[in-house]
Design an enzyme around this catalytic site. Structure first.
Site, PDB file in Angstrom:
ATOM      1  N   LYS A 130       0.832  -1.204   0.000  1.00 47.62           N
ATOM      2  CA  LYS A 130       0.000   0.000   0.000  1.00 47.62           C
ATOM      3  C   LYS A 130       0.870   1.260   0.000  1.00 47.62           C
ATOM      4  O   LYS A 130       0.521   2.275  -0.619  1.00 47.62           O
ATOM      5  CB  LYS A 130      -0.922   0.000   1.217  1.00 47.62           C
ATOM      6  CG  LYS A 130      -1.811   1.239   1.367  1.00 47.62           C
ATOM      7  CD  LYS A 130      -2.683   1.474   0.137  1.00 47.62           C
ATOM      8  CE  LYS A 130      -3.847   2.418   0.388  1.00 47.62           C
ATOM      9  NZ  LYS A 130      -3.526   3.677   1.023  1.00 47.62           N
TER      10      LYS A 130
ATOM     11  N   GLU B 241       0.683   6.801  -6.689  1.00 43.92           N
ATOM     12  CA  GLU B 241      -0.438   7.754  -6.734  1.00 43.92           C
ATOM     13  C   GLU B 241       0.076   9.194  -6.726  1.00 43.92           C
ATOM     14  O   GLU B 241      -0.436  10.049  -7.458  1.00 43.92           O
ATOM     15  CB  GLU B 241      -1.344   7.497  -5.535  1.00 43.92           C
ATOM     16  CG  GLU B 241      -2.527   8.418  -5.395  1.00 43.92           C
ATOM     17  CD  GLU B 241      -3.268   8.150  -4.092  1.00 43.92           C
ATOM     18  OE1 GLU B 241      -3.193   9.000  -3.185  1.00 43.92           O
ATOM     19  OE2 GLU B 241      -3.893   7.088  -3.981  1.00 43.92           O
TER      20      GLU B 241
END
Length: 301
Positions: A173, A180
């Site tokens: 993550k 991102e």
């Protein structure tokens, strides 16, 4: 399956609701009484203390944490250790640093409790769209919690997976969030260039809508960008200040430690830091340097 949810912020509350919609019982705890009331309004039960939450769950218990990374997670886990028993399972669904996760898992293992780290992506849209879940932990423990992951994911066989041992879920993550950062920066810079080409008077929302279909740069992030441009084409009322929650910094640290060049992610993090300096000494000194060596004019404040 009956689950205890700790942390009823917007994301935690939405996750609890989605799990309940999947046919599972949920009991939630949050220090904020209003958050507990809102969870009850969504059809789940609540407890007014960690002790009451643990008492409301049948053994072996499963508890899901959705609290901020750092001291709050450590303090909550410390309180839970005195309340739980061998065979119980704790799932950390927040954005903890994977190194902290590995450390915490060792403590729980000493008590014969399972610790699962679940990197969770989906934000405020997860309730309706489902969550992307990157899961680390012992295979048997993850398999026991499978019904929860299936309820949260976009589909039972999509959007989630057991990626490796404890720590790997949060590590995955972390890298997800680093990527991102880079994607967001690229979209922001591209649309800024479009906007500054004033003689073309481009409709940025229209351009985003065109790119959403068939384009190689289409993505859900572009969908959200288009939505934002449709609501507020000039970004009126929004300060040019971009926060970061830590994962980008951790990603850059890891890249350096592994000798992996990651210039795009690193620069996107630097741009976020730069956005917070509304009185940049760096830029002022650059201007002064240009004046010193070239006699270039200095723009006064």
């Amino acid at each position: 399956m009956k689950l205890g949810m700790i942390g009823l912020g917007r994301m935690g509350s939405n996750m609890a609701q989605r799990i309940a919609l999947g046919g599972h019982q949920v009991v939630g705890f949050d220090l904020n009484p209003q958050a507990r009331k809102e969870l009850e309004a969504k059809g789940a039960a609540s407890a007014d203390s960690l002790a009451a939450l643990v008492a409301a769950l049948p053994a072996p218990r499963t508890l899901w944490l959705m609290v901020p990374a750092g001291d709050i997670t450590d303090n909550t886990l410390k309180d839970l250790l005195s309340l739980l028993a061998a065979g119980d399972t704790v799932i950390d669904g927040g954005n903890s640093n994977y190194k902290d996760t590995v450390r915490r898992a060792r403590i729980f293992a000493e008590k014969q409790m399972d610790y699962i780290d679940c990197g969770t992506s989906g934000g405020i849209w997860g309730l309706t769209e489902g969550y992307s879940l990157m899961i680390g932990g012992e295979k048997a423990a993850v398999e026991r919690a499978r019904p929860l992951f299936e309820a949260l994911a976009p589909a039972k066989d999509q959007g989630w997976g057991h990626v490796g041992p404890v720590g790997s879920g949060h590590f995955t993550k972390m890298i997800h969030n680093g990527i991102e950062y880079g994607m967001m920066q690229a979209y922001a810079e591209g649309f800024s260039i479009l906007k500054h080409k004033s003689e073309f008077a481009l409709d940025l929302h229209q351009v985003a809508e065109i790119w959403r279909t068939g384009s190689v740069v289409r993505s859900w992030l572009l969908d959200l960008t288009s939505d934002a441009l449709g609501k507020n084409p000039n970004m009126s009322g929004i300060a040019p200040y971009v926060v970061d929650s830590g994962e980008g910094r951790w990603t850059v640290d890891e890249a350096i430690a592994l000798n992996v060049p990651a210039p795009i992610i690193t620069q996107s993090l630097i741009e976020r830091l730069r956005s917070r300096d509304d009185d940049s000494f760096t830029d002022k000194l650059l201007s002064a340097m240009r004046n010193e060596f070239g006699g270039h004019a200095i723009k006064s404040e």
